[in-house]
Design an enzyme around this catalytic site. Structure first.
Site, PDB file in Angstrom:
ATOM      1  N   THR A  18       0.843  -1.192   0.000  1.00 45.86           N
ATOM      2  CA  THR A  18       0.000   0.000   0.000  1.00 45.86           C
ATOM      3  C   THR A  18       0.878   1.242   0.000  1.00 45.86           C
ATOM      4  O   THR A  18       1.805   1.357   0.790  1.00 45.86           O
ATOM      5  CB  THR A  18      -0.927  -0.017   1.233  1.00 45.86           C
ATOM      6  OG1 THR A  18      -1.611  -1.275   1.232  1.00 45.86           O
ATOM      7  CG2 THR A  18      -1.932   1.123   1.196  1.00 45.86           C
ATOM      8  N   CYS A  41      27.229   5.259   5.752  1.00 49.81           N
ATOM      9  CA  CYS A  41      27.106   3.804   5.661  1.00 49.81           C
ATOM     10  C   CYS A  41      28.396   3.118   6.074  1.00 49.81           C
ATOM     11  O   CYS A  41      28.386   1.970   6.495  1.00 49.81           O
ATOM     12  CB  CYS A  41      26.773   3.409   4.235  1.00 49.81           C
ATOM     13  SG  CYS A  41      25.638   4.543   3.470  1.00 49.81           S
TER      14      CYS A  41
END
Ligand code: PLP
Length: 394
Positions: free
Chosen positions: A236, A323
């Site tokens: 959704t 990261c």
């Protein structure tokens, strides 16, 4: 606080925040539902697709919403690789300084039997279309080259690489996460087949992004389930986030030139200030770089210590990419442009945004200058270099 880490994330802009709140209050229905509440959500979703598409020169049907840059990169590359493999093409061209969302996906493909060729990056942080051309083969399934590098900010000749790939009939993907909202993007004019962008790098919320895929190119889903995003991405839709992204991108694109002019003047001032620190070097081309990106190496300094001391003075900065922080490996980007390990460890990335001021820049130059001197004074290795027992590297 002075925030100079806009390449890591940006603060959600007021316009994006307002769009999100309005969406949660007014169009909270499920866009797949048939009643009017759902259909209103479906219309809002389509309007976001039109608006995001318009900012990059794409039509709405070519825009797929995802959870961000990492997902877009993964899907684009895996899809192009699988489609290529179906035609017997298992060679992929990329560069050594891509984001890990690209490099780790390519590693995975390599383990599955693909041949991945990573082009070397020049010391100025650029690759050329000629180098891509020289690497192209009959069995090349995909070329993926980032638009602007997230650590050193260098801007690749995307239009030239795109034109070359188009001519040779090879799919071309670009990770434009650092470029979108900051540099002009025109997927048609630049012959781009697939492009990744992420909302939180241009004043939108986190956890939402888009993948542009040129009409007619197949796109395989990464996430299986419902028929959302025309069957290419199940789940959704996060309509508030998507509308927040559309608002942020429109706003950034509307003011792009003016922001770029102002921010790049600050960047140049910052680069000039930091270049006065002895035994320092700018990483990446001085001109062909993102308006807000400054990245230096300081010999004899540990990047992490520099960051912590800057934080004590209220300055938010980065060493390498978010990261890789937390690991002690030096940045793969700095190694790719040829910095020795020892030097790569002493890196500092300051990325400016539109709310930064000249005063911020001057305060950052003063703080970095002080802290670098302080850290060097404490280092026995630095003393050996100063006394001539050991050689300076830069
Ligand atoms: C931030 C970034 C990503 C990852 O985007 P997320 O939305 O955080 O997943 C990918 N590529 C580049 C160049 C980035 O700067």
């Amino acid at each position: 606080m002075i925030y100079m880490d806009h390449a890591a994330t940006t603060k959600t802009s007021p316009a994006a925040g307002r769009a999100m709140t309005a969406a949660m209050e007014e169009v909270w229905g499920n866009p797949s539902s048939l009643y009017r509440l759902g259909q209103r959500a479906a219309e809002a979703l389509w309007s976001a697709r039109e608006r995001v598409g318009a900012c990059i020169g794409a039509s709405p049907g070519e825009v797929y919403f995802t959870s961000g840059g990492s997902e877009s990169d993964n899907q684009a590359i895996l899809s192009a690789a699988r489609v290529g493999a179906g035609k017997g093409k298992k060679h992929i061209i990329s560069t050594a300084f891509e984001h890990h969302a690209v490099l780790h996906t390519l590693k995975k493909l390599e383990r599955e039997g693909f041949e991945v060729q990573l082009l070397d990056v020049h010391e100025n942080g650029l690759v050329t279309a000629e180098e891509v051309e020289a690497a192209l083969r009959e069995d090349t399934a995909l070329v993926t080259v980032m638009y602007a590098n997230n650590e050193i900010g260098t801007i690749q000749p995307i239009g030239e690489i795109g034109a070359l790939c188009r001519e040779r009939g090879v799919s071309f993907h670009t990770d434009a996460v650092q470029a979108a909202g900051h540099l002009p993007v025109d997927v048609k004019g630049q012959s781009i087949d697939m492009l990744s962008l992420s909302a939180h790098k241009f004043g939108g919320p986190r956890g939402v992004g888009a993948l542009y895929v040129r009409r007619g190119l197949p796109l395989l889903p990464l996430i299986e389930g419902g028929a959302q995003e025309r069957g290419r991405r199940a789940g959704t839709e996060d309509l508030p986030a998507i509308l927040g992204m559309a608002a942020a991108l429109e706003e950034s694109c509307a003011h792009m030139e003016e922001t770029a002019r102002r921010v790049s003047a600050l960047r140049d001032r910052l680069m000039e200030g930091l270049s006065k620190i002895p035994h320092s070097v700018l990483n990446g081309d001085a001109v062909r770089r993102l308006p807000g990106n400054v990245n230096f190496c300081f010999e004899g300094v540990e990047g992490e210590s520099l960051l912590l001391l800057l934080d004590d003075r209220g300055i938010c900065a980065s060493s390498g990419s978010a990261c890789t922080s937390g690991s002690l490996d030096p940045s793969h980007v700095l190694l790719a442009i040829g910095r020795p390990h020892e030097v790569a460890h002493g890196s500092l990335r300051l990325t400016l945004g539109e709310e930064n001021t000249r005063e911020d820049v001057d305060a950052a130059v003063a703080a970095v200058t002080d802290i670098v001197a302080y850290l060097r004074n404490m280092s026995p290795l630095w003393k050996d270099k100063v006394s001539g027992k050991k050689e300076f590297v830069i």
